[in-house]
Design a protein around this motif. Structure first.
Motif, PDB file in Angstrom:
ATOM      1  N   PRO A 246       6.645  15.363   0.791  1.00 30.73           N
ATOM      2  CA  PRO A 246       6.536  13.833   1.266  1.00 30.73           C
ATOM      3  C   PRO A 246       5.274  12.750   0.935  1.00 30.73           C
ATOM      4  O   PRO A 246       5.351  11.754   0.766  1.00 30.73           O
ATOM      5  N   GLU A 247       4.165  13.449   1.219  1.00 36.55           N
ATOM      6  CA  GLU A 247       2.880  12.597   0.851  1.00 36.55           C
ATOM      7  C   GLU A 247       2.739  12.325  -0.634  1.00 36.55           C
ATOM      8  O   GLU A 247       2.264  11.241  -0.917  1.00 36.55           O
ATOM      9  N   ILE A 248       3.174  13.250  -1.453  1.00 35.74           N
ATOM     10  CA  ILE A 248       3.007  12.954  -2.737  1.00 35.74           C
ATOM     11  C   ILE A 248       4.037  12.005  -3.232  1.00 35.74           C
ATOM     12  O   ILE A 248       3.617  10.846  -3.891  1.00 35.74           O
ATOM     13  N   VAL A 249       5.139  12.151  -2.610  1.00 34.08           N
ATOM     14  CA  VAL A 249       6.276  11.036  -2.847  1.00 34.08           C
ATOM     15  C   VAL A 249       5.833   9.681  -2.321  1.00 34.08           C
ATOM     16  O   VAL A 249       5.921   8.703  -3.077  1.00 34.08           O
ATOM     17  N   LYS A 250       5.059   9.426  -1.188  1.00 38.87           N
ATOM     18  CA  LYS A 250       4.608   8.346  -0.706  1.00 38.87           C
ATOM     19  C   LYS A 250       3.459   7.733  -1.472  1.00 38.87           C
ATOM     20  O   LYS A 250       3.617   6.601  -1.628  1.00 38.87           O
ATOM     21  N   ALA A 251       2.770   8.772  -2.209  1.00 37.30           N
ATOM     22  CA  ALA A 251       1.718   8.282  -3.126  1.00 37.30           C
ATOM     23  C   ALA A 251       2.109   7.674  -4.390  1.00 37.30           C
ATOM     24  O   ALA A 251       1.633   6.255  -4.686  1.00 37.30           O
ATOM     25  N   ILE A 252       3.394   8.188  -4.995  1.00 39.83           N
ATOM     26  CA  ILE A 252       3.776   7.549  -6.137  1.00 39.83           C
ATOM     27  C   ILE A 252       4.603   6.061  -5.755  1.00 39.83           C
ATOM     28  O   ILE A 252       4.400   5.224  -6.544  1.00 39.83           O
ATOM     29  N   LEU A 253       5.160   6.315  -4.483  1.00 43.05           N
ATOM     30  CA  LEU A 253       5.651   4.804  -4.126  1.00 43.05           C
ATOM     31  C   LEU A 253       4.648   3.964  -3.842  1.00 43.05           C
ATOM     32  O   LEU A 253       5.032   2.587  -4.303  1.00 43.05           O
ATOM     33  N   ARG A 254       3.626   4.308  -3.382  1.00 45.89           N
ATOM     34  CA  ARG A 254       2.555   3.006  -3.132  1.00 45.89           C
ATOM     35  C   ARG A 254       2.085   2.498  -4.426  1.00 45.89           C
ATOM     36  O   ARG A 254       1.952   1.502  -4.798  1.00 45.89           O
ATOM     37  N   GLY A 255       1.975   3.516  -5.559  1.00 46.62           N
ATOM     38  CA  GLY A 255       1.549   3.059  -6.869  1.00 46.62           C
ATOM     39  C   GLY A 255       2.754   2.062  -7.356  1.00 46.62           C
ATOM     40  O   GLY A 255       2.484   1.543  -8.309  1.00 46.62           O
ATOM     41  N   HIS A 256       4.077   2.508  -7.322  1.00 41.23           N
ATOM     42  CA  HIS A 256       4.989   1.584  -7.624  1.00 41.23           C
ATOM     43  C   HIS A 256       5.062   0.414  -7.003  1.00 41.23           C
ATOM     44  O   HIS A 256       5.061  -0.481  -7.678  1.00 41.23           O
ATOM     45  N   VAL A 257       4.841   0.295  -5.791  1.00 39.62           N
ATOM     46  CA  VAL A 257       4.788  -0.884  -5.184  1.00 39.62           C
ATOM     47  C   VAL A 257       3.646  -1.871  -5.376  1.00 39.62           C
ATOM     48  O   VAL A 257       3.785  -3.084  -5.859  1.00 39.62           O
ATOM     49  N   ALA A 258       2.589  -1.310  -6.029  1.00 37.24           N
ATOM     50  CA  ALA A 258       1.181  -1.750  -6.424  1.00 37.24           C
ATOM     51  C   ALA A 258       1.716  -2.498  -7.835  1.00 37.24           C
ATOM     52  O   ALA A 258       1.231  -3.637  -8.407  1.00 37.24           O
ATOM     53  N   ALA A 259       2.428  -1.534  -8.558  1.00 36.10           N
ATOM     54  CA  ALA A 259       2.760  -2.208 -10.004  1.00 36.10           C
ATOM     55  C   ALA A 259       3.695  -3.270  -9.934  1.00 36.10           C
ATOM     56  O   ALA A 259       3.704  -4.187 -10.665  1.00 36.10           O
ATOM     57  N   VAL A 260       4.791  -3.004  -9.038  1.00 33.98           N
ATOM     58  CA  VAL A 260       5.727  -4.254  -8.688  1.00 33.98           C
ATOM     59  C   VAL A 260       4.756  -5.341  -8.340  1.00 33.98           C
ATOM     60  O   VAL A 260       5.251  -6.722  -9.087  1.00 33.98           O
ATOM     61  N   ASP A 261       3.983  -5.642  -7.337  1.00 35.27           N
ATOM     62  CA  ASP A 261       3.304  -6.546  -6.966  1.00 35.27           C
ATOM     63  C   ASP A 261       2.500  -7.068  -8.146  1.00 35.27           C
ATOM     64  O   ASP A 261       2.418  -8.234  -8.165  1.00 35.27           O
ATOM     65  N   PHE A 262       1.722  -6.195  -9.004  1.00 31.70           N
ATOM     66  CA  PHE A 262       1.062  -6.784 -10.188  1.00 31.70           C
ATOM     67  C   PHE A 262       2.079  -7.892 -10.967  1.00 31.70           C
ATOM     68  O   PHE A 262       1.432  -8.588 -11.608  1.00 31.70           O
ATOM     69  N   VAL A 263       3.073  -7.309 -11.329  1.00 31.21           N
ATOM     70  CA  VAL A 263       4.097  -7.918 -12.349  1.00 31.21           C
ATOM     71  C   VAL A 263       4.388  -9.344 -11.640  1.00 31.21           C
ATOM     72  O   VAL A 263       4.374 -10.362 -12.407  1.00 31.21           O
ATOM     73  N   LYS A 264       4.539  -9.321 -10.276  1.00 32.72           N
ATOM     74  CA  LYS A 264       4.800 -10.796  -9.591  1.00 32.72           C
ATOM     75  C   LYS A 264       3.531 -11.545  -9.524  1.00 32.72           C
ATOM     76  O   LYS A 264       3.772 -12.768  -9.851  1.00 32.72           O
ATOM     77  N   ALA A 265       2.451 -10.821  -9.404  1.00 31.42           N
ATOM     78  CA  ALA A 265       1.307 -11.818  -9.187  1.00 31.42           C
ATOM     79  C   ALA A 265       0.499 -12.070 -10.582  1.00 31.42           C
ATOM     80  O   ALA A 265       0.019 -13.337 -10.603  1.00 31.42           O
ATOM     81  N   SER A 266       0.792 -11.163 -11.668  1.00 27.58           N
ATOM     82  CA  SER A 266       0.148 -11.438 -12.800  1.00 27.58           C
ATOM     83  C   SER A 266       1.114 -11.469 -14.025  1.00 27.58           C
ATOM     84  O   SER A 266       1.240 -10.310 -14.906  1.00 27.58           O
ATOM     85  N   PRO A 267       2.084 -12.148 -14.040  1.00 29.63           N
ATOM     86  CA  PRO A 267       3.143 -11.858 -15.130  1.00 29.63           C
ATOM     87  C   PRO A 267       2.909 -12.029 -16.418  1.00 29.63           C
ATOM     88  O   PRO A 267       3.321 -11.269 -17.286  1.00 29.63           O
ATOM     89  N   ASP A 268       1.833 -12.904 -16.696  1.00 27.00           N
ATOM     90  CA  ASP A 268       1.296 -12.937 -18.316  1.00 27.00           C
ATOM     91  C   ASP A 268       0.522 -11.544 -18.483  1.00 27.00           C
ATOM     92  O   ASP A 268       0.965 -11.181 -19.765  1.00 27.00           O
ATOM     93  N   GLU A 269      -0.069 -10.985 -17.789  1.00 28.01           N
ATOM     94  CA  GLU A 269      -0.619  -9.908 -18.216  1.00 28.01           C
ATOM     95  C   GLU A 269      -0.020  -8.614 -18.091  1.00 28.01           C
ATOM     96  O   GLU A 269       0.047  -7.743 -18.961  1.00 28.01           O
TER      97      GLU A 269
END
Length: 342
Positions: free
Chosen positions: A245-268
């Motif tokens: 479960p902790e490994i999966v949550k780590a991947i999910l945290r990375g996933h959320v960070a990536a989604v947030d990056f797309v929304k915050a920095s769409p051009d990049e």
């Protein structure tokens, strides 16, 4: 009898129950290295716009940062969902990004799979050949249309739209001829005037507009469910989740960070996607094509399990599949909600 999309609903309690199934070990606060003996995590995804959060999560090191120094991230790219699901079921990958239909199919076959998060919604449109007289779904009467395969998300969406106009495929006694084709072949067939229309995902629609003058007759937001139909989800086996479960949550945290990056920095984000597609898929896509693709695609970690249930009910009512279509329990957002602090 005319099907009514709005009436095909699962009871709210049933949907809530499917999203509140707690997985073993969710309450722990240990680090990934403390909870698991895994030395690596194998992640699978496609070089595709709807998999942008995967590519950006890898490119920006979001997954690596969350996993820590003791757990290595290994990545594999796949050409289609069936092969990714095969790899997941045989342990060649631990977690992966895939379209909802391959995950649903495997789940209904008794496979060990759970949807942990959304990754993208929409991104699918209906296009018609440049010189065709097709300007709406009702104009498909007597025409040749292409979908990637039969009973896939694209096919179901198209047939819902056709049903609303009183149209059916020839295989169902109607007047619309259906063929299955890859997007690259669809573009060629448009040029050769051997195909009238098709349902395609981005970035193919934007490419077809730019290269062969294809016209979009149904935009992403006008597709069934107002373009909110999940086009990519993040999946794993329930066994892997319960054991790590902790490994999966780590991947999910990375996933959320990536989604947030797309929304915050769409051009990049678009430039990074362009770079990854060029490296992984050998696709040299202009930025304006990718900008249009991202405009039609919602990169998100949200996923509506109710829509997936409705889609499968439609597929059964349209005669595309037989047998059980109840996907209650496929989506479990418990760990995602923990990561999001819900």
């Amino acid at each position: 009898m005319k099907l009514n999309l709005k009436k095909i609903k699962r009871p709210l309690a049933l949907i809530l129950a499917s999203s509140l199934v707690f997985l073993a070990g969710c309450g722990t606060t240990k680090t990934t290295s403390e909870i698991s003996e895994l030395s690596s995590v194998k992640l699978g995804y496609f070089p595709n716009v709807t998999h942008a959060s995967a590519m950006i999560g890898v490119e920006k090191g979001f997954f690596k940062d969350e996993l820590g120094e003791k757990v290595t991230l290994e990545t594999t790219q796949f050409p289609n969902g069936s092969l990714l699901m095969d790899a997941l079921s045989t342990g060649q990958i631990d977690i992966g990004y895939v379209g909802p239909e391959p995950a649903i199919t495997r789940y209904l076959q008794g496979g060990d799979v759970v949807v942990l998060s959304g990754a993208a919604n929409g991104g699918n449109v209906v296009v018609a050949a440049k010189d065709s007289n097709i300007n709406s779904i009702k104009d498909l009467d007597g025409k040749i249309v292409a979908t990637p395969s039969r009973a896939c998300t694209h096919d179901i969406s198209l047939q819902i739209l056709m049903h609303e106009q009183g149209l059916k495929m020839e295989s169902q006694g109607g007047t619309v001829k259906q063929v299955t084709q890859k997007p690259a072949d669809i573009m060629t067939l448009f040029q050769q005037k051997q195909l009238d229309a098709a349902v395609v995902s981005e970035p193919w629609a934007a490419q077809m507009e730019a290269k062969v003058g294809a016209k979009v007759i149904v935009e992403a937001q006008d597709m069934p469910w107002d373009g909110k139909l999940p086009s990519t989800v993040l999946v794993a086996s329930k066994k892997f989740v319960s054991e790590n479960p902790e490994i999966v949550k780590a991947i999910l945290r990375g996933h959320v960070a990536a989604v947030d990056f797309v929304k915050a920095s769409p051009d990049e984000a678009i430039k990074l996607t362009q770079k990854n597609l060029a490296e992984l898929a050998k696709q040299e896509l202009p930025l304006d094509v990718l900008e249009k693709s991202f405009a039609r695609t919602e990169i998100t970690y949200e996923v509506d399990g109710n829509i997936l249930n409705e889609m499968e009910q439609w597929s059964k009512d349209l005669g595309l599949v037989q047998g059980n279509t109840d996907v209650t329990g496929l989506v479990d957002l418990t760990l995602l909600n923990e990561v999001l602090g819900k």
